[in-house]
Design a protein around this motif. Structure first.
Motif, PDB file in Angstrom:
ATOM      1  N   SER A 347       0.839  -1.210   0.000  1.00  6.78           N
ATOM      2  CA  SER A 347       0.000   0.000   0.000  1.00  6.78           C
ATOM      3  C   SER A 347       0.869   1.253   0.000  1.00  6.78           C
ATOM      4  O   SER A 347       1.833   1.342   0.774  1.00  6.78           O
ATOM      5  N   LEU A 348       0.520   2.192  -0.861  1.00 11.60           N
ATOM      6  CA  LEU A 348       1.273   3.443  -0.961  1.00 11.60           C
ATOM      7  C   LEU A 348       0.322   4.632  -0.958  1.00 11.60           C
ATOM      8  O   LEU A 348      -0.790   4.559  -1.479  1.00 11.60           O
ATOM      9  N   GLU A 349       0.797   5.729  -0.363  1.00  8.72           N
ATOM     10  CA  GLU A 349       0.051   6.981  -0.411  1.00  8.72           C
ATOM     11  C   GLU A 349       1.025   8.132  -0.179  1.00  8.72           C
ATOM     12  O   GLU A 349       2.163   7.932   0.247  1.00  8.72           O
ATOM     13  N   GLY A 350       0.581   9.326  -0.520  1.00  9.56           N
ATOM     14  CA  GLY A 350       1.412  10.511  -0.285  1.00  9.56           C
ATOM     15  C   GLY A 350       2.702  10.488  -1.066  1.00  9.56           C
ATOM     16  O   GLY A 350       2.747  10.141  -2.244  1.00  9.56           O
ATOM     17  N   ASP A 351       3.794  10.881  -0.369  1.00  5.36           N
ATOM     18  CA  ASP A 351       5.103  10.981  -1.024  1.00  5.36           C
ATOM     19  C   ASP A 351       5.585   9.638  -1.565  1.00  5.36           C
ATOM     20  O   ASP A 351       6.210   9.577  -2.638  1.00  5.36           O
ATOM     21  N   SER A 352       5.333   8.558  -0.805  1.00  3.87           N
ATOM     22  CA  SER A 352       5.796   7.239  -1.253  1.00  3.87           C
ATOM     23  C   SER A 352       5.118   6.838  -2.555  1.00  3.87           C
ATOM     24  O   SER A 352       5.748   6.253  -3.450  1.00  3.87           O
ATOM     25  N   LEU A 353       3.831   7.177  -2.700  1.00  4.66           N
ATOM     26  CA  LEU A 353       3.127   6.875  -3.947  1.00  4.66           C
ATOM     27  C   LEU A 353       3.670   7.726  -5.095  1.00  4.66           C
ATOM     28  O   LEU A 353       3.833   7.244  -6.223  1.00  4.66           O
ATOM     29  N   THR A 354       3.981   8.985  -4.823  1.00 14.23           N
ATOM     30  CA  THR A 354       4.543   9.864  -5.853  1.00 14.23           C
ATOM     31  C   THR A 354       5.886   9.347  -6.347  1.00 14.23           C
ATOM     32  O   THR A 354       6.149   9.298  -7.556  1.00 14.23           O
ATOM     33  N   ILE A 355       6.739   8.937  -5.400  1.00 11.08           N
ATOM     34  CA  ILE A 355       8.055   8.399  -5.774  1.00 11.08           C
ATOM     35  C   ILE A 355       7.885   7.129  -6.614  1.00 11.08           C
ATOM     36  O   ILE A 355       8.547   6.948  -7.641  1.00 11.08           O
ATOM     37  N   PHE A 356       6.977   6.253  -6.178  1.00  9.91           N
ATOM     38  CA  PHE A 356       6.737   5.019  -6.938  1.00  9.91           C
ATOM     39  C   PHE A 356       6.264   5.336  -8.348  1.00  9.91           C
ATOM     40  O   PHE A 356       6.720   4.725  -9.329  1.00  9.91           O
ATOM     41  N   ASN A 357       5.336   6.284  -8.475  1.00 11.75           N
ATOM     42  CA  ASN A 357       4.802   6.627  -9.796  1.00 11.75           C
ATOM     43  C   ASN A 357       5.895   7.147 -10.731  1.00 11.75           C
ATOM     44  O   ASN A 357       5.923   6.813 -11.916  1.00 11.75           O
ATOM     45  N   ILE A 358       6.807   7.956 -10.184  1.00 10.12           N
ATOM     46  CA  ILE A 358       7.908   8.482 -11.003  1.00 10.12           C
ATOM     47  C   ILE A 358       8.828   7.336 -11.442  1.00 10.12           C
ATOM     48  O   ILE A 358       9.170   7.207 -12.626  1.00 10.12           O
ATOM     49  N   VAL A 359       9.210   6.496 -10.495  1.00 10.15           N
ATOM     50  CA  VAL A 359      10.101   5.367 -10.800  1.00 10.15           C
ATOM     51  C   VAL A 359       9.430   4.411 -11.777  1.00 10.15           C
ATOM     52  O   VAL A 359      10.031   3.971 -12.772  1.00 10.15           O
ATOM     53  N   ASN A 360       8.176   4.089 -11.509  1.00  4.54           N
ATOM     54  CA  ASN A 360       7.445   3.149 -12.365  1.00  4.54           C
ATOM     55  C   ASN A 360       7.289   3.693 -13.789  1.00  4.54           C
ATOM     56  O   ASN A 360       7.405   2.949 -14.768  1.00  4.54           O
ATOM     57  N   THR A 361       7.061   4.990 -13.908  1.00  5.27           N
ATOM     58  CA  THR A 361       6.921   5.602 -15.228  1.00  5.27           C
ATOM     59  C   THR A 361       8.228   5.520 -16.008  1.00  5.27           C
ATOM     60  O   THR A 361       8.244   5.171 -17.198  1.00  5.27           O
ATOM     61  N   ILE A 362       9.342   5.825 -15.328  1.00  6.54           N
ATOM     62  CA  ILE A 362      10.655   5.746 -15.991  1.00  6.54           C
ATOM     63  C   ILE A 362      10.956   4.306 -16.406  1.00  6.54           C
ATOM     64  O   ILE A 362      11.391   4.045 -17.534  1.00  6.54           O
ATOM     65  N   LEU A 363      10.704   3.362 -15.482  1.00  2.75           N
ATOM     66  CA  LEU A 363      10.952   1.945 -15.761  1.00  2.75           C
ATOM     67  C   LEU A 363      10.167   1.461 -16.972  1.00  2.75           C
ATOM     68  O   LEU A 363      10.633   0.625 -17.749  1.00  2.75           O
ATOM     69  N   THR A 364       8.959   1.978 -17.129  1.00  5.71           N
ATOM     70  CA  THR A 364       8.062   1.495 -18.177  1.00  5.71           C
ATOM     71  C   THR A 364       8.254   2.221 -19.491  1.00  5.71           C
ATOM     72  O   THR A 364       8.377   1.595 -20.556  1.00  5.71           O
ATOM     73  N   VAL A 365       8.299   3.543 -19.437  1.00  5.35           N
ATOM     74  CA  VAL A 365       8.271   4.347 -20.657  1.00  5.35           C
ATOM     75  C   VAL A 365       9.609   4.345 -21.391  1.00  5.35           C
ATOM     76  O   VAL A 365       9.641   4.240 -22.628  1.00  5.35           O
ATOM     77  N   VAL A 366      10.718   4.428 -20.662  1.00  3.58           N
ATOM     78  CA  VAL A 366      12.036   4.495 -21.328  1.00  3.58           C
ATOM     79  C   VAL A 366      12.294   3.242 -22.178  1.00  3.58           C
ATOM     80  O   VAL A 366      12.635   3.363 -23.375  1.00  3.58           O
ATOM     81  N   PRO A 367      12.143   2.017 -21.633  1.00  6.03           N
ATOM     82  CA  PRO A 367      12.347   0.842 -22.496  1.00  6.03           C
ATOM     83  C   PRO A 367      11.385   0.801 -23.677  1.00  6.03           C
ATOM     84  O   PRO A 367      11.761   0.392 -24.782  1.00  6.03           O
ATOM     85  N   LEU A 368      10.144   1.233 -23.450  1.00  7.83           N
ATOM     86  CA  LEU A 368       9.155   1.202 -24.525  1.00  7.83           C
ATOM     87  C   LEU A 368       9.518   2.184 -25.646  1.00  7.83           C
ATOM     88  O   LEU A 368       9.325   1.890 -26.832  1.00  7.83           O
ATOM     89  N   ILE A 369      10.062   3.345 -25.282  1.00 11.59           N
ATOM     90  CA  ILE A 369      10.526   4.312 -26.296  1.00 11.59           C
ATOM     91  C   ILE A 369      11.667   3.710 -27.121  1.00 11.59           C
ATOM     92  O   ILE A 369      11.689   3.817 -28.353  1.00 11.59           O
ATOM     93  N   ILE A 370      12.608   3.053 -26.432  1.00 15.37           N
ATOM     94  CA  ILE A 370      13.760   2.461 -27.129  1.00 15.37           C
ATOM     95  C   ILE A 370      13.302   1.382 -28.105  1.00 15.37           C
ATOM     96  O   ILE A 370      13.730   1.347 -29.272  1.00 15.37           O
TER      97      ILE A 370
END
Length: 585
Positions: A347-370
């Motif tokens: 379970s995540l909320e607040g700052d921890s959820l924001t950090i996860f969303n940023i990390v998860n977006t980078i993990l997902t989008v960068v490989p997909l762009i490549i």
């Protein structure tokens, strides 16, 4: 003719390689997408509560892992037969297409979510994998047989396709299954399997004669040449009647055991309804079969000259320790999925959820762009020749981009969120992509250790991951959940261990084994992996029982101590193994 086809094949160029390599890259990517997408769901779905918004089937853990273990075991046995059929009769390309179609039907069956269609689906996936798995790499090998200097780079690119598919398959199928419905997760795996088949089929003009039905006359001529060869490594070592009987007996008994394990637990149907000194009949019988198989292997080995015999003994030793690695590593498909679901605070909320969303977006989008960039390069090179294949690939990627954007939107717009169970499984693929080139550079440097040391390091580093889980879960009582950091670190060490050990095995089989014995020894190698997968499922199914009787920490300590001990032993055997290998490095 094959050489001409290979030269024509190299006229196209994408990132320094022929465009056809990237057709194989994407074909393998979508197959791995579907395979790992289903794999990460199966045990979770079968054991999930039968009540709630998204009910599973509520099976006991032992039953679910018994079924999964048999499925995983068979996945490493059927490719032996699929490879033989392709070599002799149907060719590699047709084998890939047939396997892909059968697997698509398997995924479709599983999406129906009834016991009958679940079993039909798993059976189709096993059969389809038998056709598909060995023949993709066979096409790749045939493509580069006249360009050996390019082969290492080609396999590296191909391996990235494997991990990209696993990454997105587990992420997207897992998210759909857990937040929308299990059928959607299983169904999505089938959709991309079908699309991957179509893009491969439409790319047929690109391959020329590569992977076509084998020329019978050429094959028979090669076999006759081997019969009269004076080269000890090429001479035939014909199977005797006793050899053939042992192969049939051990194969039949092994298959009976594989089916009996889930049958006895799920359907209360026991093919071996007896015990010997408290040991279940199925275990007694399969141990007997393993002894007979060992006799077969030894009887074949002793017929060779000393150098060849010694090298094959080295392969058998490596195969033995391979069982310990996969027995532990493959907890990722059973006990670690259940641990992530039931014992990790997701379970995540607040700052921890924001950090996860940023990390998860980078993990997902960068490989997909490549990967999308690679798709564009492929389309530029091949649009006129295989436009239909490129259209199918474009549809695939538009679908993936739509799902990724939708998934990330759901995370970003939530005030609080729970990470999917399947999300942790993607870490293995991510860490492989991140660290594979670095580990490869170490092996290419002056610090390149011997095979035995690599094996030992692989086992011990992986065991450290389980040690961290044992430490993190120490003293945890029922109802208390541990930080997800421990599971992330565990997957990191498991992946580093895999990178030390996994690429070494098949490489040394090909280097140490004579040509006329290589098919048999590859079969033995895959049998070792199959046994490791089955043991992993059996032991993984005991997570709840061991936790109740002792503790969760005790369960993970088993996978800390056993691989560590195996790693130390194999490193101590380094002088002996070097002697047995007679200069092969």
């Amino acid at each position: 003719m094959a050489t001409t086809a290979s030269n024509d094949f190299f006229k196209s160029n994408v990132l320094g390689h022929p465009a056809g390599l990237f057709v194989l890259f994407f074909t393998e990517m979508w197959e791995r997408f579907s395979f790992y997408g289903m794999r990460v769901l199966l045990v979770n779905f079968l054991t999930f509560s039968i009540i709630g918004d998204n009910p599973g089937w509520g099976w006991p853990t032992e039953n679910a892992t018994a079924l999964y273990g048999t499925y995983a075991m068979l996945l490493y046995i059927t490719p032996i037969f699929g490879g033989i059929l392709a070599d002799r009769y149907i060719g590699y390309r047709w084998a890939v297409v047939i396997g892909s179609i059968i697997m698509t039907l398997g995924h479709a069956s599983m999406a129906i979510e009834t016991p009958l269609f679940l079993y039909i689906g798993l059976a189709l996936l096993v059969i389809g994998t038998g056709f598909f798995k060995p023949n993709m790499t066979s096409i790749l090998s045939e493509m580069y047989k006249d360009r050996p200097e390019k082969k290492d780079g080609a396999y590296t690119i191909f391996y990235m396709g494997v991990n990209a598919g696993a990454f997105f398959g587990m992420m997207l199928c897992g998210y759909l299954a857990e937040f929308v419905g299990w059928s959607y997760g299983f169904g999505l795996a089938g959709v991309f399997m079908l699309l991957g088949t179509l893009q491969f089929w439409f790319a047929k003009p690109l391959f020329g004669k590569i992977g076509e039905v084998p020329n019978k006359a050429e094959r028979l001529a090669a076999e006759e040449a081997a019969k009269v060869s004076k080269n000890e490594e090429e001479k035939r070592n014909p199977f005797t009647l006793v050899d053939k009987i042992l192969i049939v007996v051990t194969t039949v008994v092994g298959l009976m055991y594989a089916f009996n394990d889930p049958l006895s637990k799920i359907g209360d149907i026991n093919i071996f309804p007896f015990e010997v000194n408290g040991v279940a009949g199925q275990n007694v019988v399969v141990l007997g079969a393993l002894i007979l198989f060992l006799i077969l292997v030894i009887s074949r080995i002793v017929r060779y000259t000393k150098v060849i015999r010694d090298r094959m003994i080295a392969v058998v030793i490596f195969a033995f320790f391979t069982v310990f690695f996969w027995m532990s590593f493959e907890q990722g498909a059973s006990s670690l999925v259940l641990f992530a679901r039931d014992n990790v605070d997701r379970s995540l909320e607040g700052d921890s959820l924001t950090i996860f969303n940023i990390v998860n977006t980078i993990l997902t989008v960068v490989p997909l762009i490549i990967i999308t960039y690679v798709l564009i390069l492929l389309a530029k090179q091949t649009w006129k020749k295989i436009s239909a294949s490129n259209v199918v690939l474009a549809v695939c990627f538009l679908g993936v981009w739509a799902l990724v954007i939708w998934m990330l939107y759901q995370y970003f717009t939530a005030d609080e969120s729970e990470i999917t169970v399947s999300w942790f499984s993607i870490l293995n693929s991510f860490f492989i992509i991140a660290f594979a080139s670095s580990v490869s550079k170490v092996w290419d440097s002056k610090y390149n250790p011997s095979a035995a040391v690599k094996y030992g390091l692989g086992l011990i580093i992986m065991a450290i991951g389980f040690g961290l889980l044992a430490f993190g879960s120490h003293g945890v009582v029922e109802g208390v959940k541990v930080s997800m950091v421990w599971l992330v670190l565990a997957y990191l060490f498991h992946t580093l261990g895999e990178l030390c050990l996994s690429p070494v095995g098949l490489s040394y089989v090909s280097k140490l084994v004579p040509a006329r014995m290589i098919a048999f020894m590859f079969g033995m190698w895959y049998l070792a992996i199959a046994i490791g997968n089955k043991l992993a499922a059996i032991l993984g199914g005991e997570i709840e029982n061991i936790t109740k009787e002792y503790s969760l920490s005790t369960f993970f300590l088993i996978f800390t101590i056993v691989p560590t001990a195996a790693g130390i032993v194999v490193m101590l055997l380094n002088p002996l193994l070097k002697k047995l290998m007679h200069g092969v490095r």
